[in-house]
Design an enzyme around this catalytic site. Structure first.
Site, mmCIF file in Angstrom:
data_model
loop_
_atom_site.group_PDB
_atom_site.id
_atom_site.type_symbol
_atom_site.label_atom_id
_atom_site.label_comp_id
_atom_site.label_asym_id
_atom_site.label_seq_id
_atom_site.Cartn_x
_atom_site.Cartn_y
_atom_site.Cartn_z
ATOM 1 N N LYS A 35 0.839 -1.209 0.000
ATOM 2 C CA LYS A 35 0.000 0.000 0.000
ATOM 3 C C LYS A 35 0.874 1.259 0.000
ATOM 4 O O LYS A 35 2.079 1.182 0.281
ATOM 5 C CB LYS A 35 -0.916 -0.019 1.225
ATOM 6 C CG LYS A 35 -0.177 -0.018 2.560
ATOM 7 C CD LYS A 35 -1.118 -0.262 3.732
ATOM 8 C CE LYS A 35 -0.356 -0.278 5.045
ATOM 9 N NZ LYS A 35 -1.241 -0.626 6.180
ATOM 10 N N TYR A 265 16.412 30.668 4.475
ATOM 11 C CA TYR A 265 15.277 31.446 4.993
ATOM 12 C C TYR A 265 15.401 31.651 6.495
ATOM 13 O O TYR A 265 15.728 30.726 7.241
ATOM 14 C CB TYR A 265 13.964 30.711 4.736
ATOM 15 C CG TYR A 265 13.536 30.695 3.289
ATOM 16 C CD1 TYR A 265 13.208 31.880 2.620
ATOM 17 C CD2 TYR A 265 13.417 29.493 2.602
ATOM 18 C CE1 TYR A 265 12.793 31.855 1.295
ATOM 19 C CE2 TYR A 265 12.996 29.454 1.281
ATOM 20 C CZ TYR A 265 12.676 30.641 0.630
ATOM 21 O OH TYR A 265 12.271 30.609 -0.672
HETATM 22 C C1 LIG Z 1 -0.596 -1.574 6.910
HETATM 23 C C2 LIG Z 1 -1.201 -2.833 7.399
HETATM 24 C C3 LIG Z 1 -0.426 -3.985 7.545
HETATM 25 C C4 LIG Z 1 1.083 -3.981 7.367
HETATM 26 O O1 LIG Z 1 1.684 -3.354 8.463
HETATM 27 P P1 LIG Z 1 3.298 -3.264 8.609
HETATM 28 O O2 LIG Z 1 3.467 -2.697 9.949
HETATM 29 O O3 LIG Z 1 3.735 -2.339 7.530
HETATM 30 O O4 LIG Z 1 3.817 -4.626 8.447
HETATM 31 C C5 LIG Z 1 -1.064 -5.156 7.924
HETATM 32 N N1 LIG Z 1 -2.397 -5.186 8.139
HETATM 33 C C6 LIG Z 1 -3.177 -4.090 8.023
HETATM 34 C C7 LIG Z 1 -4.633 -4.203 8.293
HETATM 35 C C8 LIG Z 1 -2.605 -2.889 7.668
HETATM 36 O O5 LIG Z 1 -3.385 -1.796 7.559
#
Ligand SMILES: *Cc1c(COP(=O)(O)O)cnc(C)c1O
Length: 378
Positions: A35, A265
């Site tokens: 993601k 800045y």
């Molecule tokens: C983002 C997410 C993961 C992965 O989490 P990590 O800490 O990046 O391994 C797993 N399950 C759900 C529901 C998530 O939203």
């Protein structure tokens, strides 16, 4: 040489996945969570690398992310973990993604859409909120009712049962909350599985995967660890994780600065001695956050030099000292290794009072991603 570049080592992602798989209890599989554009690493290339590292599933947060993977020709099972609006659900279904349900209205909507089109039954995972306090229902009876509704609907297939941990990354500091969540979920999943054999049971993110084999069930969902970021916010090397991403820039100009002259800045840096500043053409427009002003180090010529002054949108300055060996064109490493030195995303995160995830996720689209395998063209 480009002004700002994220180099991503796909071989490292592959090895991280293999390393995670070695940790898994017998029979458990690995879903690579790609993601948010693979946490800034690029969703499609990292998904491919993860599958080469023998991940068997891909997981994303949104319907559009699932569609992106399909458009690139990836055909591994994809789970969309996030909430889906009436507009987004059809996009997820067109991408042949598994979806997550926790109320009957959503299940009914999925059944309706599935009935209106040709194709196999839509795979649905039921989510119990065992303590995250986010998506899912806190009521196991409600989750069971949703599961029964999914199982009854001809157009749907009850594919999985899941939960998500709130404190997996805080071992020893969560007063047993992780174990309590695990216990609640195991009880629920066992009952559900006895009624619906063949259900895929999953709960663990990266931290839970490395923390407890009891959390592995049939599938683990690992995001950060696949990129070689440490889910416990420590040095990834301690858990044999290899950071895949390097952030680079270069010294575009030297700026001799006499004692009393300022840079940037607000004049937040004033030279206390005669010195030479290096100007790196990278800034917060690239995701190198302004909070790192006077608050970071950069590797130039294999040595740590302080970032000085305010970070602009497109540039920042480092103090190279009175007699720098580095000249114009010298590479600069903001995340990664050079010589004996190494700057991790975890170090940068600590300076910003945040977590490694936010550092790589925050690199903007302006930064090109260059893929390689241990230095060889990918
Ligand atoms: C983002 C997410 C993961 C992965 O989490 P990590 O800490 O990046 O391994 C797993 N399950 C759900 C529901 C998530 O939203």
């Amino acid at each position: 040489m480009v002004r700002a570049l994220a180099r991503v080592n796909l071989a490292a992602i592959e090895r991280n996945c293999a390393r995670l798989r070695r940790e898994l209890r017998d029979g458990a599989e690995l879903a690579a969570v790609v993601k948010a554009d693979g946490c800034g690493h690029g969703a499609v290339p990292t998904a491919r690398a993860a599958l080469a590292g023998r991940a068997t599933w891909l997981a994303v947060a949104t319907a559009a992310e699932a569609a992106e993977l399909r458009a690139a020709g990836l055909d591994a099972p994809v789970l969309v973990m996030g909430a889906l609006s009436d507009e987004e659900l059809p996009v997820a279904l067109r991408a042949r993604a598994d979806v997550v349900a926790w109320d009957e209205r959503f299940a009914a909507r999925a059944a309706e859409l599935a009935a209106a089109r040709e194709g196999p039954a839509v795979a649905v995972h039921v989510k119990l909120d065992t303590g995250m306090g986010r998506l899912g229902t806190r009521d196991p009876a409600q989750a069971r009712r949703v599961a029964d509704a999914v199982a009854r609907a001809g157009e749907l297939r009850l594919a999985g049962a899941m939960t998500h941990f709130a404190t997996a990354d805080e071992p020893g500091a969560d007063d047993g909350f992780f174990e309590a969540q695990l216990e609640r979920f195991a009880t629920f999943a066992e009952t559900l599985r006895s009624e619906h054999p063949g259900l895929l049971v999953h709960a663990a993110n990266s931290a839970a995967t490395l923390r407890s084999a009891a959390a592995h069930f049939d599938l683990v969902r690992c995001g950060v660890a696949t990129y070689g970021l440490d889910p416990f916010h420590q040095d990834p090397a301690a858990r044999e994780l290899e950071p895949a991403l390097e952030l680079r820039s270069y010294v575009a100009a030297l700026k001799p600065s006499a004692r009393g002259e300022s840079a940037g800045y607000g004049r937040r840096f004033v030279a206390e001695r005669d010195t030479v500043l290096g100007v790196l053409p990278i800034g917060y427009g690239d995701g190198w956050r302004r909070g790192l002003s006077n608050n970071a180090e950069v590797l130039v010529g294999g040595a740590r030099v302080p970032l000085v002054g305010t970070i602009s949108m497109d540039n920042l300055t480092v103090d190279l000292g009175p007699a720098p060996s580095a000249g114009v064109g010298e590479p600069a490493v903001l995340i990664g290794a050079a010589g004996q030195e190494r700057i991790t995303a975890e170090e940068v995160a600590r300076r910003l009072h945040t977590i490694n995830y936010e550092i790589t996720c925050g690199l903007t689209a302006r930064v090109p991603r260059a893929y390689h395998r241990d230095g060889e063209p990918a």
